[in-house]
Design a protein around this motif. Structure first.
Motif, PDB file in Angstrom:
ATOM      1  N   LEU A   1      35.576  29.907  26.517  1.00 18.10           N
ATOM      2  CA  LEU A   1      34.717  28.094  26.712  1.00 18.10           C
ATOM      3  C   LEU A   1      35.294  27.846  27.950  1.00 18.10           C
ATOM      4  CD1 LEU A   1      34.854  27.261  22.828  1.00 18.10           C
ATOM      5  CD2 LEU A   1      32.753  28.677  24.004  1.00 18.10           C
ATOM      6  N   PHE A   2      36.297  26.873  28.303  1.00 21.50           N
ATOM      7  CA  PHE A   2      36.957  27.247  29.199  1.00 21.50           C
ATOM      8  C   PHE A   2      37.517  27.345  30.187  1.00 21.50           C
ATOM      9  CE2 PHE A   2      36.581  24.395  25.170  1.00 21.50           C
ATOM     10  CZ  PHE A   2      36.015  23.641  25.172  1.00 21.50           C
ATOM     11  N   PRO A   3      37.837  28.582  30.739  1.00 22.31           N
ATOM     12  CA  PRO A   3      37.653  28.755  32.070  1.00 22.31           C
ATOM     13  C   PRO A   3      38.564  28.295  33.316  1.00 22.31           C
ATOM     14  CG  PRO A   3      35.398  29.377  32.634  1.00 22.31           C
ATOM     15  CD  PRO A   3      35.545  28.584  31.030  1.00 22.31           C
ATOM     16  N   LYS A   4      37.910  27.095  33.543  1.00 21.61           N
ATOM     17  CA  LYS A   4      38.976  25.628  34.359  1.00 21.61           C
ATOM     18  C   LYS A   4      38.436  26.679  35.898  1.00 21.61           C
ATOM     19  CE  LYS A   4      42.512  24.887  31.585  1.00 21.61           C
ATOM     20  NZ  LYS A   4      44.008  24.501  31.343  1.00 21.61           N
ATOM     21  N   THR A   5      39.466  27.579  36.587  1.00 17.94           N
ATOM     22  CA  THR A   5      39.060  27.801  37.538  1.00 17.94           C
ATOM     23  C   THR A   5      38.760  28.993  37.627  1.00 17.94           C
ATOM     24  OG1 THR A   5      41.405  28.084  38.408  1.00 17.94           O
ATOM     25  CG2 THR A   5      40.238  25.969  39.283  1.00 17.94           C
ATOM     26  N   TYR A   6      39.168  30.193  36.990  1.00 19.45           N
ATOM     27  CA  TYR A   6      39.345  31.416  36.620  1.00 19.45           C
ATOM     28  C   TYR A   6      37.293  32.105  36.747  1.00 19.45           C
ATOM     29  CZ  TYR A   6      43.353  30.947  37.089  1.00 19.45           C
ATOM     30  OH  TYR A   6      44.600  30.727  37.594  1.00 19.45           O
ATOM     31  N   SER A   7      37.060  33.257  36.303  1.00 18.18           N
ATOM     32  CA  SER A   7      35.773  33.633  35.814  1.00 18.18           C
ATOM     33  C   SER A   7      36.284  33.957  34.686  1.00 18.18           C
ATOM     34  CB  SER A   7      35.892  34.911  36.978  1.00 18.18           C
ATOM     35  OG  SER A   7      36.563  36.044  36.834  1.00 18.18           O
ATOM     36  N   ARG A   8      35.191  34.247  33.409  1.00 17.18           N
ATOM     37  CA  ARG A   8      34.759  34.257  32.296  1.00 17.18           C
ATOM     38  C   ARG A   8      35.671  35.123  31.837  1.00 17.18           C
ATOM     39  NH1 ARG A   8      32.759  30.119  30.179  1.00 17.18           N
ATOM     40  NH2 ARG A   8      31.606  28.843  31.083  1.00 17.18           N
ATOM     41  N   ARG A   9      35.640  36.194  32.361  1.00 15.68           N
ATOM     42  CA  ARG A   9      36.057  37.878  32.241  1.00 15.68           C
ATOM     43  C   ARG A   9      37.771  37.638  32.353  1.00 15.68           C
ATOM     44  NH1 ARG A   9      38.152  41.660  35.422  1.00 15.68           N
ATOM     45  NH2 ARG A   9      37.537  40.805  37.077  1.00 15.68           N
ATOM     46  N   VAL A  10      38.428  36.962  33.726  1.00 18.22           N
ATOM     47  CA  VAL A  10      39.203  36.746  33.643  1.00 18.22           C
ATOM     48  C   VAL A  10      40.129  35.938  32.949  1.00 18.22           C
ATOM     49  CG1 VAL A  10      41.248  36.296  35.710  1.00 18.22           C
ATOM     50  CG2 VAL A  10      39.352  37.318  36.427  1.00 18.22           C
ATOM     51  N   ALA A  11      39.627  35.334  32.744  1.00 22.18           N
ATOM     52  CA  ALA A  11      40.248  33.689  32.017  1.00 22.18           C
ATOM     53  C   ALA A  11      40.804  33.947  30.471  1.00 22.18           C
ATOM     54  CB  ALA A  11      39.587  32.318  31.694  1.00 22.18           C
ATOM     55  N   PHE A  12      38.967  35.169  30.141  1.00 26.40           N
ATOM     56  CA  PHE A  12      39.546  35.774  28.914  1.00 26.40           C
ATOM     57  C   PHE A  12      40.150  36.671  28.405  1.00 26.40           C
ATOM     58  CE2 PHE A  12      38.287  38.819  25.406  1.00 26.40           C
ATOM     59  CZ  PHE A  12      38.027  38.006  24.584  1.00 26.40           C
ATOM     60  N   THR A  13      40.273  37.552  29.715  1.00 29.72           N
ATOM     61  CA  THR A  13      41.795  38.814  29.316  1.00 29.72           C
ATOM     62  C   THR A  13      43.066  38.284  28.729  1.00 29.72           C
ATOM     63  OG1 THR A  13      40.202  39.661  30.378  1.00 29.72           O
ATOM     64  CG2 THR A  13      42.634  40.537  30.057  1.00 29.72           C
ATOM     65  N   LYS A  14      43.323  36.835  30.200  1.00 30.83           N
ATOM     66  CA  LYS A  14      44.408  35.842  29.892  1.00 30.83           C
ATOM     67  C   LYS A  14      44.603  35.266  28.581  1.00 30.83           C
ATOM     68  CE  LYS A  14      46.653  32.613  32.068  1.00 30.83           C
ATOM     69  NZ  LYS A  14      47.829  31.353  30.930  1.00 30.83           N
ATOM     70  N   GLY A  15      43.036  35.035  28.344  1.00 31.94           N
ATOM     71  CA  GLY A  15      43.637  34.348  27.513  1.00 31.94           C
ATOM     72  C   GLY A  15      43.661  35.430  25.243  1.00 31.94           C
ATOM     73  N   ALA A  16      43.134  36.279  25.822  1.00 30.85           N
ATOM     74  CA  ALA A  16      43.934  37.306  25.266  1.00 30.85           C
ATOM     75  C   ALA A  16      45.081  37.816  24.774  1.00 30.85           C
ATOM     76  CB  ALA A  16      42.640  38.685  25.449  1.00 30.85           C
TER      77      ALA A  16
ATOM     78  N   MET B   1      34.782  28.891  44.231  1.00 23.40           N
ATOM     79  CA  MET B   1      35.906  27.149  45.080  1.00 23.40           C
ATOM     80  C   MET B   1      35.332  27.994  46.158  1.00 23.40           C
ATOM     81  SD  MET B   1      39.864  26.954  43.687  1.00 23.40           S
ATOM     82  CE  MET B   1      39.339  26.452  42.431  1.00 23.40           C
ATOM     83  N   ARG B   2      36.111  27.453  46.599  1.00 21.68           N
ATOM     84  CA  ARG B   2      36.152  27.731  48.296  1.00 21.68           C
ATOM     85  C   ARG B   2      37.709  28.025  48.573  1.00 21.68           C
ATOM     86  NH1 ARG B   2      33.588  23.744  52.771  1.00 21.68           N
ATOM     87  NH2 ARG B   2      31.466  24.579  52.636  1.00 21.68           N
ATOM     88  N   GLU B   3      37.510  29.036  48.881  1.00 21.61           N
ATOM     89  CA  GLU B   3      39.183  29.516  49.954  1.00 21.61           C
ATOM     90  C   GLU B   3      40.423  29.058  49.723  1.00 21.61           C
ATOM     91  OE1 GLU B   3      41.513  32.810  51.864  1.00 21.61           O
ATOM     92  OE2 GLU B   3      39.432  33.671  52.810  1.00 21.61           O
ATOM     93  N   ALA B   4      39.901  27.946  50.886  1.00 22.93           N
ATOM     94  CA  ALA B   4      40.973  26.518  51.079  1.00 22.93           C
ATOM     95  C   ALA B   4      40.889  25.856  50.472  1.00 22.93           C
ATOM     96  CB  ALA B   4      40.033  25.980  52.823  1.00 22.93           C
ATOM     97  N   SER B   5      40.104  25.784  49.569  1.00 23.32           N
ATOM     98  CA  SER B   5      40.017  24.947  48.203  1.00 23.32           C
ATOM     99  C   SER B   5      41.285  25.620  47.398  1.00 23.32           C
ATOM    100  CB  SER B   5      39.140  24.753  47.909  1.00 23.32           C
ATOM    101  OG  SER B   5      38.788  24.045  48.726  1.00 23.32           O
ATOM    102  N   PHE B   6      40.952  26.464  47.007  1.00 22.03           N
ATOM    103  CA  PHE B   6      42.010  27.633  46.204  1.00 22.03           C
ATOM    104  C   PHE B   6      43.536  28.220  47.119  1.00 22.03           C
ATOM    105  CE2 PHE B   6      43.430  32.020  45.280  1.00 22.03           C
ATOM    106  CZ  PHE B   6      43.636  31.491  43.994  1.00 22.03           C
ATOM    107  N   VAL B   7      43.236  27.981  48.269  1.00 18.81           N
ATOM    108  CA  VAL B   7      44.755  27.950  49.146  1.00 18.81           C
ATOM    109  C   VAL B   7      45.401  26.803  48.631  1.00 18.81           C
ATOM    110  CG1 VAL B   7      46.348  28.015  50.592  1.00 18.81           C
ATOM    111  CG2 VAL B   7      44.449  29.529  50.497  1.00 18.81           C
ATOM    112  N   LYS B   8      44.781  25.554  49.132  1.00 20.80           N
ATOM    113  CA  LYS B   8      45.840  23.988  49.282  1.00 20.80           C
ATOM    114  C   LYS B   8      46.201  23.460  47.279  1.00 20.80           C
ATOM    115  CE  LYS B   8      44.057  19.382  50.022  1.00 20.80           C
ATOM    116  NZ  LYS B   8      43.495  18.182  50.663  1.00 20.80           N
ATOM    117  N   GLN B   9      45.132  24.208  46.829  1.00 30.26           N
ATOM    118  CA  GLN B   9      45.700  23.883  45.236  1.00 30.26           C
ATOM    119  C   GLN B   9      46.982  24.253  44.131  1.00 30.26           C
ATOM    120  OE1 GLN B   9      42.454  23.802  42.263  1.00 30.26           O
ATOM    121  NE2 GLN B   9      43.562  24.659  40.714  1.00 30.26           N
ATOM    122  N   ASN B  10      47.031  25.665  45.062  1.00 28.01           N
ATOM    123  CA  ASN B  10      47.983  26.424  44.634  1.00 28.01           C
ATOM    124  C   ASN B  10      49.120  26.654  45.947  1.00 28.01           C
ATOM    125  OD1 ASN B  10      46.895  27.375  41.717  1.00 28.01           O
ATOM    126  ND2 ASN B  10      45.800  27.803  43.304  1.00 28.01           N
TER     127      ASN B  10
END
Length: 328
Positions: free
Chosen positions: A240-255, A1-10
């Motif tokens: 399996l479904f990390p959405k906008t995050y990397s799998r590592r970041v998503a998995f850490t949060k999910g755990a 995801m581009r930085e501009a899109s990331f900022v706009k989304q959040n």
């Protein structure tokens, strides 16, 4: 995801949070903590994909300020443990209600499989429950004491053994989620089929009503195994479904989120263990109104704490941040 899109989304979410912090709004600290979790996830994402950006500097500063406001305030509280179960967990768990629904449906499909299989194959119950248990139960039925197994052992010994075993099953249901959720689904299916076979076994002997004794403790016990299964799916699905995050970041949060759900179940397993160790053994002698009263209260406790209360708290606290932003 581009930085501009990331900022706009959040951006709007960050501005709401920043406004609440700068205006010193009187908002429940656990509601702020819920927003802080989202902020730190965004910060981790920015650290991974925009390491030298102004976005990262902004999120770092905002996270530091939020940490001071939320966690210093929380350290002053003398009731951290109470606060976790009263505010922090229910506010957090609301976002996983859909996962809980899917978990419940998976479990009920397994129960149905157990029921249908036992009705159509006499040997199926022995395959699932074991010859030893089935033979012992048949002997007890012939003696007129189908629930005699729950009268064995001391009260305290039964309570401790049952509680520890139940917590072990919950931890397995959660931990097996690491295998892309398949392990958790296996645990849910195993327990669901076992429950379906157990109930149908008593039905075939014409004593289904005797299983109300089991539901004295089983109402909470089974419900919380489903909730622990939800924790496992939260962890497995995050990979399996990390959405906008990397799998590592998503998995850490999910755990972390899954572990928090498992921790919330411990008091309920203790309650279920207490009922099984001290009350279930007297279930057949208890008046019906008392038996059904305990079952109804147990079911209400689970539904209220994991479904009704989180919805209520989120309706109560979430608008406060939006109102603060609109008035800022």
């Amino acid at each position: 995801m581009r930085e501009a899109s990331f900022v706009k989304q959040n951006k709007e979410k960050w501005m709401v949070f920043e406004s609440a912090l700068h205006n010193n709004a009187k908002i429940n600290p656990d509601a702020l903590a819920s927003y802080y979790i989202h902020l730190t996830n965004d910060l981790a994402y920015a650290q991974t994909y925009y390491p030298e950006s102004k976005t990262l500097l902004y999120l770092n500063a905002l996270a530091s300020e939020a940490h001071q406001k939320i966690y210093i305030t929380k350290r002053e509280s003398k009731n951290k443990i109470v606060s976790f179960w009263k505010y922090e967990f229910p506010l957090f768990f609301r976002s996983y209600h859909k996962t809980l629904l899917y978990t419940f449906l998976i479990f009920m499909v397994a129960v149905l499989i157990g029921v249908i299989s036992t009705l159509n194959d006499d040997s199926f119950v022995r395959l699932i429950l074991g010859d030893g248990y089935v033979n012992m139960t048949i002997e007890n039925i012939e003696k007129g004491e189908p629930m005699a197994v729950y009268k064995s052992g001391s009260n305290i010994g039964s309570f401790l053994g049952i509680t520890i075993n139940n917590i072990r099953v919950a931890i397995m249901a959660f931990a097996f989620g690491v295998f892309f959720s398949v392990g958790t689904i296996y645990i849910l299916f195993s327990n669901g089929i076992m429950l379906g076979a157990f109930i149908t076994f008593f039905y075939t002997y014409g004593i289904l009503e005797k299983t109300t004794t089991v539901w004295l403790h089983g109402t909470i016990e089974i419900s919380v195994i489903v909730i622990a299964g939800c924790a496992g799916l939260v962890m497995g699905n995050s990979f399996l479904f990390p959405k906008t995050y990397s799998r590592r970041v998503a998995f850490t949060k999910g755990a972390k989120d899954g572990l928090k759900i498992v921790v919330s179940t411990i008091p309920f397993f203790i309650i279920a263990g207490f009922i099984e160790g001290f009350i279930t053994r007297y279930g057949e002698q208890m008046p019906s109104f008392l038996t059904y009263g305990i079952i109804a209260c147990s079911l209400f406790l689970i539904v209220f704490y994991y479904i009704i209360y989180p919805i209520h708290l989120n309706k109560l606290y979430q608008p406060e941040l939006k109102n603060t932003h609109n008035s800022g």
